[in-house]
Design a protein around this motif. Structure first.
Motif, PDB file in Angstrom:
ATOM      1  N   ASP A  54      50.564  40.354  37.158  1.00 22.46           N
ATOM      2  CA  ASP A  54      50.506  39.632  35.889  1.00 22.46           C
ATOM      3  C   ASP A  54      49.557  38.442  35.938  1.00 22.46           C
ATOM      4  OD1 ASP A  54      52.367  41.246  34.558  1.00 22.46           O
ATOM      5  OD2 ASP A  54      54.020  40.225  35.544  1.00 22.46           O
ATOM      6  N   LYS A  55      48.876  38.270  37.047  1.00 23.67           N
ATOM      7  CA  LYS A  55      47.932  37.159  37.140  1.00 23.67           C
ATOM      8  C   LYS A  55      46.733  37.414  36.218  1.00 23.67           C
ATOM      9  CE  LYS A  55      48.901  35.909  41.955  1.00 23.67           C
ATOM     10  NZ  LYS A  55      48.327  35.810  43.307  1.00 23.67           N
ATOM     11  N   LEU A  56      46.059  36.328  35.845  1.00 24.54           N
ATOM     12  CA  LEU A  56      44.886  36.449  34.991  1.00 24.54           C
ATOM     13  C   LEU A  56      43.780  37.265  35.657  1.00 24.54           C
ATOM     14  CD1 LEU A  56      44.641  32.827  33.526  1.00 24.54           C
ATOM     15  CD2 LEU A  56      45.464  34.893  32.381  1.00 24.54           C
ATOM     16  N   SER A  57      43.753  37.247  37.003  1.00 21.26           N
ATOM     17  CA  SER A  57      42.711  37.989  37.706  1.00 21.26           C
ATOM     18  C   SER A  57      42.838  39.490  37.500  1.00 21.26           C
ATOM     19  CB  SER A  57      42.768  37.675  39.210  1.00 21.26           C
ATOM     20  OG  SER A  57      44.040  38.000  39.740  1.00 21.26           O
ATOM     21  N   SER A  58      44.009  39.969  37.067  1.00 24.77           N
ATOM     22  CA  SER A  58      44.196  41.399  36.832  1.00 24.77           C
ATOM     23  C   SER A  58      43.671  41.840  35.471  1.00 24.77           C
ATOM     24  CB  SER A  58      45.677  41.770  36.965  1.00 24.77           C
ATOM     25  OG  SER A  58      46.066  41.714  38.316  1.00 24.77           O
ATOM     26  N   CYS A  59      43.229  40.903  34.650  1.00 22.77           N
ATOM     27  CA  CYS A  59      42.569  41.270  33.386  1.00 22.77           C
ATOM     28  C   CYS A  59      41.372  40.344  33.182  1.00 22.77           C
ATOM     29  CB  CYS A  59      43.539  41.220  32.209  1.00 22.77           C
ATOM     30  SG  CYS A  59      44.512  39.713  32.088  1.00 22.77           S
ATOM     31  N   ASN A  60      40.533  40.313  34.193  1.00 20.20           N
ATOM     32  CA  ASN A  60      39.349  39.463  34.198  1.00 20.20           C
ATOM     33  C   ASN A  60      38.350  39.934  33.134  1.00 20.20           C
ATOM     34  OD1 ASN A  60      36.747  38.327  35.013  1.00 20.20           O
ATOM     35  ND2 ASN A  60      37.784  37.738  36.903  1.00 20.20           N
ATOM     36  N   PRO A  61      37.722  39.016  32.383  1.00 17.73           N
ATOM     37  CA  PRO A  61      36.720  39.428  31.388  1.00 17.73           C
ATOM     38  C   PRO A  61      35.557  40.219  31.982  1.00 17.73           C
ATOM     39  CG  PRO A  61      37.354  37.141  31.043  1.00 17.73           C
ATOM     40  CD  PRO A  61      37.983  37.568  32.333  1.00 17.73           C
ATOM     41  N   TYR A  62      35.325  40.074  33.274  1.00 22.78           N
ATOM     42  CA  TYR A  62      34.228  40.816  33.906  1.00 22.78           C
ATOM     43  C   TYR A  62      34.446  42.322  33.780  1.00 22.78           C
ATOM     44  CZ  TYR A  62      30.406  41.444  37.282  1.00 22.78           C
ATOM     45  OH  TYR A  62      29.213  41.777  37.872  1.00 22.78           O
ATOM     46  N   ALA A  63      35.712  42.744  33.609  1.00 22.35           N
ATOM     47  CA  ALA A  63      36.019  44.169  33.574  1.00 22.35           C
ATOM     48  C   ALA A  63      35.301  44.888  32.443  1.00 22.35           C
ATOM     49  CB  ALA A  63      37.532  44.368  33.451  1.00 22.35           C
ATOM     50  N   LYS A  64      34.909  44.171  31.395  1.00 28.35           N
ATOM     51  CA  LYS A  64      34.239  44.843  30.278  1.00 28.35           C
ATOM     52  C   LYS A  64      32.826  45.290  30.642  1.00 28.35           C
ATOM     53  CE  LYS A  64      32.834  40.368  28.318  1.00 28.35           C
ATOM     54  NZ  LYS A  64      33.089  39.405  27.222  1.00 28.35           N
ATOM     55  N   ALA A  65      32.324  44.872  31.793  1.00 29.81           N
ATOM     56  CA  ALA A  65      30.993  45.303  32.219  1.00 29.81           C
ATOM     57  C   ALA A  65      30.995  46.738  32.735  1.00 29.81           C
ATOM     58  CB  ALA A  65      30.470  44.369  33.303  1.00 29.81           C
ATOM     59  N   TYR A  66      32.168  47.269  33.058  1.00 28.83           N
ATOM     60  CA  TYR A  66      32.249  48.622  33.619  1.00 28.83           C
ATOM     61  C   TYR A  66      32.376  49.657  32.494  1.00 28.83           C
ATOM     62  CZ  TYR A  66      33.370  45.902  37.798  1.00 28.83           C
ATOM     63  OH  TYR A  66      33.344  45.000  38.826  1.00 28.83           O
ATOM     64  N   ASP A  67      32.028  50.894  32.826  1.00 27.89           N
ATOM     65  CA  ASP A  67      32.182  51.973  31.846  1.00 27.89           C
ATOM     66  C   ASP A  67      33.648  52.239  31.549  1.00 27.89           C
ATOM     67  OD1 ASP A  67      29.326  53.041  31.470  1.00 27.89           O
ATOM     68  OD2 ASP A  67      29.515  52.998  33.652  1.00 27.89           O
ATOM     69  N   GLN A  68      34.478  52.185  32.586  1.00 33.39           N
ATOM     70  CA  GLN A  68      35.905  52.396  32.412  1.00 33.39           C
ATOM     71  C   GLN A  68      36.680  51.451  33.321  1.00 33.39           C
ATOM     72  OE1 GLN A  68      36.832  56.549  33.101  1.00 33.39           O
ATOM     73  NE2 GLN A  68      36.008  57.203  31.122  1.00 33.39           N
ATOM     74  N   VAL A  69      37.915  51.181  32.938  1.00 28.13           N
ATOM     75  CA  VAL A  69      38.834  50.398  33.758  1.00 28.13           C
ATOM     76  C   VAL A  69      40.027  51.295  34.061  1.00 28.13           C
ATOM     77  CG1 VAL A  69      40.333  48.387  33.857  1.00 28.13           C
ATOM     78  CG2 VAL A  69      38.102  48.208  32.756  1.00 28.13           C
ATOM     79  N   TRP A  70      40.261  51.569  35.340  1.00 31.63           N
ATOM     80  CA  TRP A  70      41.350  52.454  35.738  1.00 31.63           C
ATOM     81  C   TRP A  70      42.542  51.618  36.170  1.00 31.63           C
ATOM     82  CZ3 TRP A  70      38.487  56.745  39.034  1.00 31.63           C
ATOM     83  CH2 TRP A  70      37.576  57.399  38.197  1.00 31.63           C
ATOM     84  N   VAL A  71      43.680  51.885  35.568  1.00 31.16           N
ATOM     85  CA  VAL A  71      44.884  51.111  35.827  1.00 31.16           C
ATOM     86  C   VAL A  71      46.002  52.059  36.242  1.00 31.16           C
ATOM     87  CG1 VAL A  71      44.203  49.324  34.186  1.00 31.16           C
ATOM     88  CG2 VAL A  71      45.635  51.230  33.416  1.00 31.16           C
TER      89      VAL A  71
END
Length: 679
Positions: free
Chosen positions: A330-347
């Motif tokens: 639940d930390k903020l690092s688990s939804c970092n804005p940098y993630a939007k740079a990738y084609d997909q985010v796998w969770v």
């Protein structure tokens, strides 16, 4: 095998450095006084003392050497000053007509220092020829004419000057004591001979037939390897010394894919730190070399962490990129804005999808793919309350983080209280596994960690009970495992030598490592008394192995609790955030099925009671529901979902490349048959 020399620890490091610096400075002052007075005994004692301090510095206090160098008092300056004072002492001790006799000694000493400088210059040239633009592991690089590295003594100027110059210093000292100039002559001659021999050995390595392949030849070889191996999916990683574990947790899922995987690194030192794997490892330090991947068959890159160098590989348009993270919390690092740079985010599951939606960091829901956590296949499910007389509690606090939030780690505010409360219960066995980065930002966390270790050691000394019969199985399994996982390189090997030695692995090595690891873990736990506490800091046993023997986890808001939920066992989270419990649970969904502990650890006895008596555990159903939200369904298994996501993104990458080729063919007539983009 000889035991390593103990490192002096009676003084703090800063104070030790100051004391050694003061002793070294006093030795030089005493040597200068003895040379000018002159005084033979004082000269002998001062010279011996300064050499002894040099040895201590190089053996135990290497950090102090950097401080001396910044003060323009590096080893060369110190050694020249030491020998100069000895020569002054000889001139003062001898008769006037002996100055002519000592002139050849001074000339020989100057020749030795000149040879030392030449050795250093040539060693730099040799190092440059052995610094290749591509560093590999698990790949046959014999075509690059690699060879063993030069001896460490020839590559490090400080130790080399001390060792090669020692005969000259000893000879000059002996002459000062005995008055016999032959001692100094012999010492200087021996030092000069050693330096010239080292120079010759290095010069031979610069001959055309002895050098490794040049830069362009290495790049051509790398392009040929890419064309032959034809990788399809890779793991991209860039990070610091302590972050290799982030890539390590994805090695087994990557190896289990029906694909041609590759690991792409950016830092040379990281090649040796990646855990044992049969997957080819390639380090591409320069951006220009990294861009050669654009024309390869590589279709997908997986990213377990964000780094400054990630943006460089994202520029390659022929590769699709998926952020897989190295853990979810639940930390903020688990939804970092940098993630939007990738084609997909796998969770892992729906909770992470919701987390990104609520964070509003620019990651669109259509780009989020739920794959579960394939690493958790190794975590065994809950099998009921403790069968023996002891409850095994795993306390695995996270580190303090970069943002200074007091709720990041429980170590500072609650760690010692928790450990004391657990140790006070005679039916508890405590496993303490701190985060590898503990204390790297906040010294208070490091200090708390050390105090907790002391508490555990003291509690162990006060305990006694039956021990399992001595068994050689742990040592035997560890030895067999070390033989398979060892770098097989001598301590002085450089990267070029490791590339030669760590060639393509023997078939079946990965399966053998997994089998031996399981055997070692079983033997390790069986050899420990049920009542003995344990501080776990080594790579083995792994965190998941600790999960399997623990009956209860106490941790902080981190990916550890998400992963532990795969077991279905009880867990607790310490609230050091300052929030009321209701607000704490609302802020951190992963705490929904946890027992929340306050910093004073008052709830520990009741928590242990619920573990011993499952009928008092009113959170079991909540854990099952939270497991589904955090990790997704058990069927299909996570590895299958992971593999399906890889196949789908690879297909999207191939379609994208086909469209690129089509556009180029339409824009430049006649070019369609000459496209160099790998499909």
């Amino acid at each position: 095998m000889p035991l390593p020399l103990p490192r002096p620890q009676s003084l703090p490091r800063g104070l030790t450095t100051a004391v050694l610096g003061a002793v070294l400075g006093a030795a030089f002052v005493a040597q200068a006084v003895a040379a000018l007075v002159p005084h033979v005994l004082l000269l002998l004692v001062a010279t011996t003392a300064s050499l002894a301090v040099e040895g201590v510095l190089y053996r135990w206090q290497r950090g102090a050497l950097t401080l001396f160098a910044k003060a323009h008092a590096d080893v060369a300056v110190r050694h020249v000053l030491r020998d100069l004072l000895l020569v002054v002492g000889l001139l003062r001790l001898g008769e006037q007509d002996r100055e002519t006799q000592y002139a050849p000694l001074a000339a020989g000493l100057l020749a030795f220092y000149a040879a030392h400088c030449a050795v250093q210059a040539v060693s730099v040239l040799v190092r440059r020829t052995r610094t290749l633009p591509v560093v590999t592991r698990n790949i046959d690089a014999s075509a690059l004419r690699l060879s063993p590295a030069p001896p460490v003594l020839l590559r490090r100027p400080g130790p080399r000057l001390l060792v090669f110059g020692l005969p000259a210093t000893a000879g000059l000292t002996a002459t000062a004591v005995t008055g016999d100039a032959r001692c100094a002559a012999a010492g200087v001659a021996l030092s000069l001979g050693c330096a010239l021999a080292g120079l010759a050995a290095l010069l031979l390595r610069l001959l055309p037939g002895r050098r490794p392949a040049g830069e362009q030849e290495v790049l051509d070889w790398f392009d040929a390897w890419l064309a032959e191996y034809r990788p399809t999916v890779g793991l991209y990683f860039s990070g610091g010394v302590s972050s290799a574990y982030q890539a390590g947790m994805w090695l087994e899922p990557l190896a289990a894919l029906d694909a041609r995987p590759v690991i792409i690194l950016r830092e040379r030192f990281m090649v040796a730190r990646i855990a044992t794997t049969d997957i080819p490892v390639v380090c591409l330090p320069k951006v220009s070399t990294l861009m050669r991947l654009e024309h390869s068959t590589l279709q997908v890159l997986l990213h377990p962490s964000n780094s400054g160098k990630t943006s460089q590989v994202l520029r390659i348009p022929t590769i699709k990129h998926a952020f897989v993270n190295h853990g979810e919390s639940d930390k903020l690092s688990s939804c970092n804005p940098y993630a939007k740079a990738y084609d997909q985010v796998w969770v892992a599951g729906p909770a992470a999808r919701e987390r990104y939606a609520l964070a509003e960091v620019g990651v669109e829901d259509k780009d989020v793919v739920e794959i579960g956590r394939p690493q958790l296949d190794a975590v065994r499910p809950y099998a009921g309350p403790p069968a023996g007389p002891y409850v095994t509690v795993l306390y695995a606090p996270t580190w303090e983080g970069w943002d200074g939030n007091p709720g990041n780690t429980s170590l500072i505010a609650a760690g010692e209280n928790l450990v004391r409360a657990l140790l006070a219960d005679p039916g508890v066995r405590l496993l303490y596994k701190p985060h590898p980065l503990t204390g790297s930002v906040d010294p208070r966390a490091g200090a708390a960690d050390r105090r907790i270790r002391d508490l555990i050691r003291s509690a162990d000394r006060a305990r006694s009970g039956p021990r399992p019969a001595p068994s050689a199985e742990p040592a035997r399994s560890a030895a067999a495992l070390d033989r398979l996982t060892a770098a097989e390189c001598r301590p002085g090997a450089d990267q070029a030598e490791r590339m030669l030695v760590q060639s393509a692995p023997e078939p079946g090595r990965a399966q053998a490592v997994a089998r031996l690891t399981a055997a070692w873990e079983e033997a390790y736990w069986a050899a420990l008394p049920q009542w003995e506490h344990r501080v776990v800091t080594d790579a083995r046993p792994s965190l998941y192995a600790c999960f399997n023997v623990a009956d209860l986890l106490i941790s902080d808001v981190s990916s550890v609790i998400s992963d532990f939920l795969a077991s279905g066992k009880p867990y607790a989270v310490t609230n050091t955030s300052g929030l009321p419990e209701r607000a704490f649970r609302a802020a951190f969904p992963t705490v929904a099925a946890a027992t929340v502990l306050t910093p004073d650890a008052a709830g520990v006895p009741a928590l242990l009671e619920s573990v011993r008596h499952p009928e008092k555990d009113d959170l079991s159903e909540a854990r099952a529901q939270l497991k589904l939200r955090l990790l997704g369904p058990a069927d299909p298994p996570s590895q299958e979902r992971f593999a399906a996501a890889v196949r789908a993104l690879c297909a999207a990458s191939r379609e994208h490349r086909a469209r690129m080729v089509g556009r180029r063919a339409a824009e430049v007539p006649g070019e369609s048959g000459r496209s160099h983009v790998g499909l």
